[in-house]
Design a protein around this motif. Structure first.
Motif, short mmCIF file in Angstrom:
data_model
loop_
_atom_site.label_atom_id
_atom_site.label_comp_id
_atom_site.label_asym_id
_atom_site.label_seq_id
_atom_site.Cartn_x
_atom_site.Cartn_y
_atom_site.Cartn_z
N LYS A 48 0.85 -1.20 0.00
CA LYS A 48 0.00 0.00 0.00
C LYS A 48 0.88 1.24 0.00
O LYS A 48 1.72 1.41 0.86
N PHE A 49 0.66 2.11 -0.99
CA PHE A 49 1.45 3.33 -1.12
C PHE A 49 0.56 4.55 -1.01
O PHE A 49 -0.67 4.45 -1.12
N SER A 50 1.17 5.70 -0.82
CA SER A 50 0.44 6.96 -0.73
C SER A 50 -0.29 7.22 -2.04
O SER A 50 0.32 7.17 -3.11
N GLY A 51 -1.59 7.43 -1.99
CA GLY A 51 -2.39 7.66 -3.19
C GLY A 51 -2.97 6.38 -3.78
O GLY A 51 -3.53 6.39 -4.88
N LYS A 52 -2.89 5.28 -3.07
CA LYS A 52 -3.35 3.99 -3.58
C LYS A 52 -4.83 3.97 -3.90
O LYS A 52 -5.29 3.18 -4.72
N GLU A 53 -5.60 4.87 -3.28
CA GLU A 53 -7.06 4.88 -3.47
C GLU A 53 -7.45 5.00 -4.94
O GLU A 53 -8.48 4.47 -5.34
N LYS A 54 -6.63 5.67 -5.72
CA LYS A 54 -6.92 5.84 -7.15
C LYS A 54 -6.78 4.52 -7.92
O LYS A 54 -7.18 4.43 -9.07
N PHE A 55 -6.18 3.50 -7.27
CA PHE A 55 -5.87 2.25 -7.96
C PHE A 55 -6.48 1.03 -7.27
O PHE A 55 -6.08 -0.10 -7.54
N ASP A 56 -7.43 1.25 -6.38
CA ASP A 56 -7.97 0.14 -5.58
C ASP A 56 -8.54 -1.01 -6.41
O ASP A 56 -8.42 -2.16 -6.02
N ALA A 101 -4.75 2.90 -17.70
CA ALA A 101 -3.56 3.48 -18.33
C ALA A 101 -3.93 4.64 -19.25
O ALA A 101 -3.16 5.60 -19.39
N ASN A 102 -5.10 4.56 -19.86
CA ASN A 102 -5.54 5.63 -20.75
C ASN A 102 -5.75 6.96 -20.02
O ASN A 102 -5.73 8.01 -20.64
N GLU A 103 -5.91 6.92 -18.70
CA GLU A 103 -6.06 8.15 -17.92
C GLU A 103 -4.73 8.90 -17.81
O GLU A 103 -4.72 10.07 -17.45
N PHE A 104 -3.63 8.23 -18.11
CA PHE A 104 -2.31 8.81 -17.88
C PHE A 104 -1.55 9.07 -19.17
O PHE A 104 -0.32 9.17 -19.14
N THR A 105 -2.25 9.23 -20.29
CA THR A 105 -1.55 9.55 -21.53
C THR A 105 -0.98 10.97 -21.43
O THR A 105 -1.45 11.80 -20.64
N TRP A 106 0.03 11.25 -22.25
CA TRP A 106 0.62 12.58 -22.24
C TRP A 106 -0.42 13.64 -22.58
O TRP A 106 -0.44 14.71 -21.97
N GLN A 107 -1.28 13.36 -23.55
CA GLN A 107 -2.31 14.33 -23.94
C GLN A 107 -3.22 14.67 -22.76
O GLN A 107 -3.54 15.83 -22.53
N LYS A 108 -3.64 13.66 -22.02
CA LYS A 108 -4.54 13.91 -20.88
C LYS A 108 -3.82 14.64 -19.76
O LYS A 108 -4.41 15.47 -19.08
N GLN A 109 -2.54 14.35 -19.56
CA GLN A 109 -1.78 15.05 -18.52
C GLN A 109 -1.59 16.52 -18.89
O GLN A 109 -1.71 17.40 -18.04
N VAL A 110 -1.30 16.81 -20.16
CA VAL A 110 -1.15 18.19 -20.62
C VAL A 110 -2.47 18.93 -20.45
O VAL A 110 -2.49 20.08 -20.00
N LYS A 111 -3.56 18.27 -20.76
CA LYS A 111 -4.88 18.88 -20.62
C LYS A 111 -5.16 19.23 -19.14
O LYS A 111 -5.67 20.32 -18.84
#
Length: 172
Positions: A106-114, A153-163
């Motif tokens: 369990k790491f900090s921010g794990k809730e996003k990956f439960d 993984a699609n939530e973390f594309t470069w395009q989405k991060q830039v947006k």
């Protein structure tokens, strides 16, 4: 079933805990693959367990080949250590993008990956128990994790991060 760990082979990465967990697992239908370098390489090599395979520092091409061959990926970072308390293990994003089943402390921010990761406490007993459970249920669950992780993984594309960054800048 191939279970892979890749990264720093140090106490801070929980490798000592992971090795202790492996000793508690009596399943014979698995192989534990390690890649990377660090102070605990000798401890990995010294194990008399034929299921443990140390590949060393591998090229990027070999790493992706091993990642593709793996069924389960492990992040064993010891979160009981002060220096890890607020760390996010960046390998998790790559592991998720692979679509593989993931077991992680369990790491900090794990809730996003439960729903994407099988989480375990930072001790060898819980880690061993979770590995056994995932291996025993692998045939039933691997496709579910594959779909969930590819979508995540699609939530973390470069395009989405830039947006996200652009939206943040516009909001201030």
């Amino acid at each position: 079933i191939k279970i892979m760990y890749s990264g720093s082979l140090e106490k801070v990465s929980g490798i000592d805990m992971y090795i202790e967990a492996i000793k508690k697992i009596n399943l014979t239908n698995i192989e534990f693959v390690f890649t990377g370098k660090g102070d605990l390489v000798d401890q990995i090599i010294a194990q008399s367990d034929s299921r443990i395979k140390y590949k060393g520092m591998v090229s990027e091409k070999e790493y992706y080949k091993l990642l593709e061959e793996a069924n389960i990926l492990v992040n064993s970072k010891n979160m009981n250590l002060l220096e890890n308390k607020n760390n996010f293990p960046s390998k998790i994003l790559e592991y998720i993008a692979s679509g593989r089943t993931i077991i992680s402390t369990k790491f900090s921010g794990k809730e996003k990956f439960d729903e994407n990761i099988v989480f375990t406490e930072s001790n060898s007993s819980d880690l061993a128990c979770n590995i056994i459970n995932v291996v025993n249920n692998y045939e039933r669950s691997y496709m579910d994790y594959y779909k969930l992780n590819i979508n995540k993984a699609n939530e973390f594309t470069w395009q989405k991060q830039v947006k996200k960054i652009n939206n943040f800048i516009k909001s201030i």
